[in-house]
Scaffold this active site. Structure first.
Site, PDB file in Angstrom:
ATOM      1  CD  GLU A 172      43.126  45.409  34.377  1.00 43.41           C
ATOM      2  OE1 GLU A 172      41.964  45.313  34.189  1.00 43.41           O
ATOM      3  OE2 GLU A 172      43.415  45.486  35.423  1.00 43.41           O
ATOM      4  CD  GLU A 366      44.077  48.763  38.218  1.00 44.57           C
ATOM      5  OE1 GLU A 366      43.350  47.838  38.446  1.00 44.57           O
ATOM      6  OE2 GLU A 366      44.124  49.523  37.273  1.00 44.57           O
TER       7      GLU A 366
END
Ligand code: PNW
Length: 459
Positions: A172, A366
């Site tokens: 991320e 995720e």
């Protein structure tokens, strides 16, 4: 319209990879052991007012000492893949330079334990715990940090590469850059749009250099994990709302996808680099380095975004350049994070990735939800989390049916853990952690997930 929330039985493709994910600072604890030096999160946690109740990762889930029990738990749940990250300040306490073999020893033991239990390790090099010594030299605003990430990649694969098949460079980069250097709600807590864009580029350059280093070290599967979302215009036919959605899609998705998978930043994002005085960090040849081939794109998905054009609105420092764009509250059930629960965003996102970035295998690295779980004796009846996971798995399955090349699904997270700025106040685990006793208690969602894995689908 694909039905994504129904109750029809669904089966995933043969070989679909099932597992769960964690990150080093969120679970390990042992912050000062075996030569580890402070990361930017140690510093941030100690800065008054930054993290809920001043919580830090000093102890966390004590996974550093309890990893054997945790791997046994993974085995009981039937996980085939375990995604974890390595702590840079354990492996390179000075950020760059000599390797601390005691730091690598821990991951060596963990990998062996996983393999002994038939669990495939998936290693992320950088999940936000930058050594503080590197931040003191500018952190991700310093181009050198990209090269140091590649050095970390080389050192780590030299030690674990004989046993680890799948590698991820970054987790991320949107969060690292825009939350870390833009809005400042994440470490290092800077609030400067120029720094945020410089960080974007150096993170992406670091990704490309690390991907090469991993390949040179013999990696069989190299990946990048992004937090992506489905951005929707409030009034689909309104061209101003469409432009607002396009801009947020740029900042959140295309700014990272395009350089990694197409070899160049999008024009509208280059204009923002220019506007904030950060374009100078992009050197000739950098985009070619960033576009190093990857074998898998990791998708972290939690919620869709709904945006509209609104004069005078400001969507915040996490999205620099988005004056006149408003994030609209979505009236649907929310998690304990106040994040709306909408699985249709996941199917839309996966199908969009399949269309716009073809020939890139996808993996959900995720997905999950925080809820205010209640412990009743030795049970946590977290039906809301089961509902979240069930809905998103149906959405993922619908996307596969629609042609998305989705290879696996990893729940966030294996354990309740240190939820960054929210400290231990938000619980994303499918396994409950009692932070007084360190006792692990599989929630109903974990038992449910074990059945999903067992039957490779939903009933
Ligand atoms: C991700 N946002 O973080 C991280 O990869 C995990 O470490 C984290 O625990 C998990 O999601 C849950 O939050 C995010 O503000 C943090 O959009 C914030 C955002 C997105 C992802």
């Amino acid at each position: 319209e694909e039905q994504v929330t129904g109750t029809a039985p669904v089966r995933f493709p043969a070989g679909f990879r099932w597992g769960a994910a964690t990150a080093s600072y969120q679970i390990e604890g042992a912050a000062a052991e075996d030569g580890r030096t402070p990361s930017i999160w140690d510093t941030f946690a100690r800065t008054p007012g930054k993290v809920f109740e001043g919580h830090s990762g000093d102890v966390a889930c004590e996974h550093y000492h309890r990893y054997r029990d945790d791997v046994a738990l993974m085995k009981r749940l039937g996980l085939g893949t375990y995604r974890f990250s390595v702590a840079w300040p354990r492996i390179k306490p000075d950020g760059s330079g000599p390797v601390n073999s005691r730091g690598l020893d821990f991951y060596d033991r963990l990998v062996d334990e996983l393999l002994d239990h038939g669990i495939d390790p998936m290693v992320t090099l950088y999940h936000w715990d930058l050594p503080q010594v590197l931040e003191d030299r500018g952190g991700w605003t310093n181009r050198d940090t990209a090269y140091y990430l590649a050095d970390l990649a080389s050192a780590t694969i030299a030690r674990l590469g004989d046993r680890v098949r799948t590698w991820t460079t970054l987790n991320e980069p949107w969060c690292s850059s825009f939350l870390g250097y833009g809005s400042g709600v994440h470490a290092p807590g800077r609030q400067d749009p120029r720094a945020a864009f410089e960080a974007v580029h150096h993170l992406m350059l670091g990704h490309g250099l690390a991907a090469r280093a991993l390949r040179a070290g013999g990696a069989r599967e190299v990946s990048l994990t992004l937090n992506l979302t489905d951005v929707r215009p409030y009034t689909p036919a309104d061209q101003h709302d469409q432009a607002a959605a396009r801009l947020i899609d740029g900042l959140q998705n295309r700014l990272f996808l395009d350089p990694a998978l197409r070899g160049h930043y999008p024009q509208d994002m280059l204009a923002l680099f220019e506007r904030f005085g950060a374009a100078g960090v992009i050197h000739a040849g950098d985009e070619a380095l960033i576009a190093a081939p990857i074998d898998l794109l990791g998708v972290n998905y939690y919620q869709p975004a709904l945006v509209r054009a609104q004069v005078g609105a400001h969507s915040g420092e996490a999205h620099p350049g988005s004056e006149g764009v408003e994030f609209v509250t979505q009236h649907m059930p929310v998690t304990a994070m106040d994040w709306p629960v909408d699985p249709t965003g996941l199917s839309a996102l996966l199908l969009r990735l399949a269309a716009d970035y073809p020939d890139t295998p996808l993996m959900i690295t995720e997905n999950g939800a925080a809820y205010d779980d209640v412990v009743e004796g030795d049970r946590v009846a977290d039906d809301d989390r089961i509902g979240y996971l069930d809905g998103h798995l149906r959405a993922a399955h619908a996307a596969i049916e629609g042609g998305a090349d989705l290879r696996g699904y990893l729940a966030w997270s294996l354990l309740d853990n240190y939820e960054w700025g929210y400290g231990y106040g938000k619980r994303f685990g499918i396994v409950r952690v009692d932070y007084d006793t360190q006792r692990r208690l599989p929630k109903d969602s974990a038992l449910w997930y074990a059945e999903v894995i067992e039957r490779n689908g939903l009933s």
